[in-house]
Write an enzyme that holds these catalytic residues in place. Structure first.
Site, PDB file in Angstrom:
ATOM      1  N   HIS A 147       0.816  -1.244   0.115  1.00 53.94           N
ATOM      2  CA  HIS A 147       0.219  -0.269   0.106  1.00 53.94           C
ATOM      3  C   HIS A 147       0.761   1.011  -0.267  1.00 53.94           C
ATOM      4  CE1 HIS A 147      -3.720   2.227   2.026  1.00 53.94           C
ATOM      5  NE2 HIS A 147      -3.592   2.362   0.822  1.00 53.94           N
ATOM      6  N   HIS A 187       6.018  18.120 -16.444  1.00 56.10           N
ATOM      7  CA  HIS A 187       6.925  16.864 -16.666  1.00 56.10           C
ATOM      8  C   HIS A 187       8.273  17.080 -15.421  1.00 56.10           C
ATOM      9  CE1 HIS A 187       8.424  13.499 -18.083  1.00 56.10           C
ATOM     10  NE2 HIS A 187       9.245  14.018 -18.739  1.00 56.10           N
ATOM     11  N   TYR A 223       5.342  11.807 -23.758  1.00 58.58           N
ATOM     12  CA  TYR A 223       5.045  11.914 -22.304  1.00 58.58           C
ATOM     13  C   TYR A 223       3.940  10.706 -22.513  1.00 58.58           C
ATOM     14  CZ  TYR A 223       6.581  16.856 -23.267  1.00 58.58           C
ATOM     15  OH  TYR A 223       7.578  17.575 -23.166  1.00 58.58           O
ATOM     16  N   ASN A 268       3.863   8.602 -19.620  1.00 50.21           N
ATOM     17  CA  ASN A 268       4.802   7.531 -18.293  1.00 50.21           C
ATOM     18  C   ASN A 268       3.431   8.207 -16.917  1.00 50.21           C
ATOM     19  OD1 ASN A 268       7.687   8.080 -19.809  1.00 50.21           O
ATOM     20  ND2 ASN A 268       6.661  10.274 -19.652  1.00 50.21           N
TER      21      ASN A 268
END
Length: 128
Positions: free
Chosen positions: A20, A95, A117, A119
């Site tokens: 977690h 970013h 991008y 990601n």
């Protein structure tokens, strides 16, 4: 031998170790990978495997309670933005901030994605 799910033993083992609030960076081939996190590099050729394929497979295996991606994805990569839009608790940040935050990831999964991008930093939840 596993019948289904993620067959890559390195990735399956790394996922089994997550708990977690641990974070997993799923990234394209161009994302700088920080020193520290465990890395499972799936990149084979440009575009293989794709960000979408890897993200879909990971989402079938993980409980995700939150996600962070680069706000630039909206304009630069609408296909990835559409995939990310359905993630729970998605936050979009610049970013450069995403790159800084990725240093705290427990696991990095690098894809062969060659679009910008693609990601996302996933935060693990619990199944109960």
């Amino acid at each position: 031998m596993k019948r289904s799910g993620i067959l890559n033993r390195h990735l399956a083992g790394a996922l089994a170790e997550l708990g977690h609030t641990d974070e997993v960076l799923v990234c394209d081939a161009g994302m700088p990978i920080p020193a520290g996190p465990r890395v499972v590099d799936l990149a084979f050729r440009a575009g293989v495997p794709s960000f979408a394929e890897v993200l879909d497979g990971l989402l079938e295996e993980l409980v995700v309670e939150g996600a962070v991606a680069a706000c630039e994805v909206r304009d630069a990569n609408p296909a990835a933005a559409a995939l990310l839009a359905g993630l729970p608790g998605l936050r979009l940040v610049p970013h450069e901030e995403l790159k800084l935050r990725s240093r705290d990831a427990r696991l990095v999964v690098r894809t062969g994605e060659a679009a910008p991008y693609a990601n996302v930093l996933l935060r693990c939840g619990v199944f109960f």
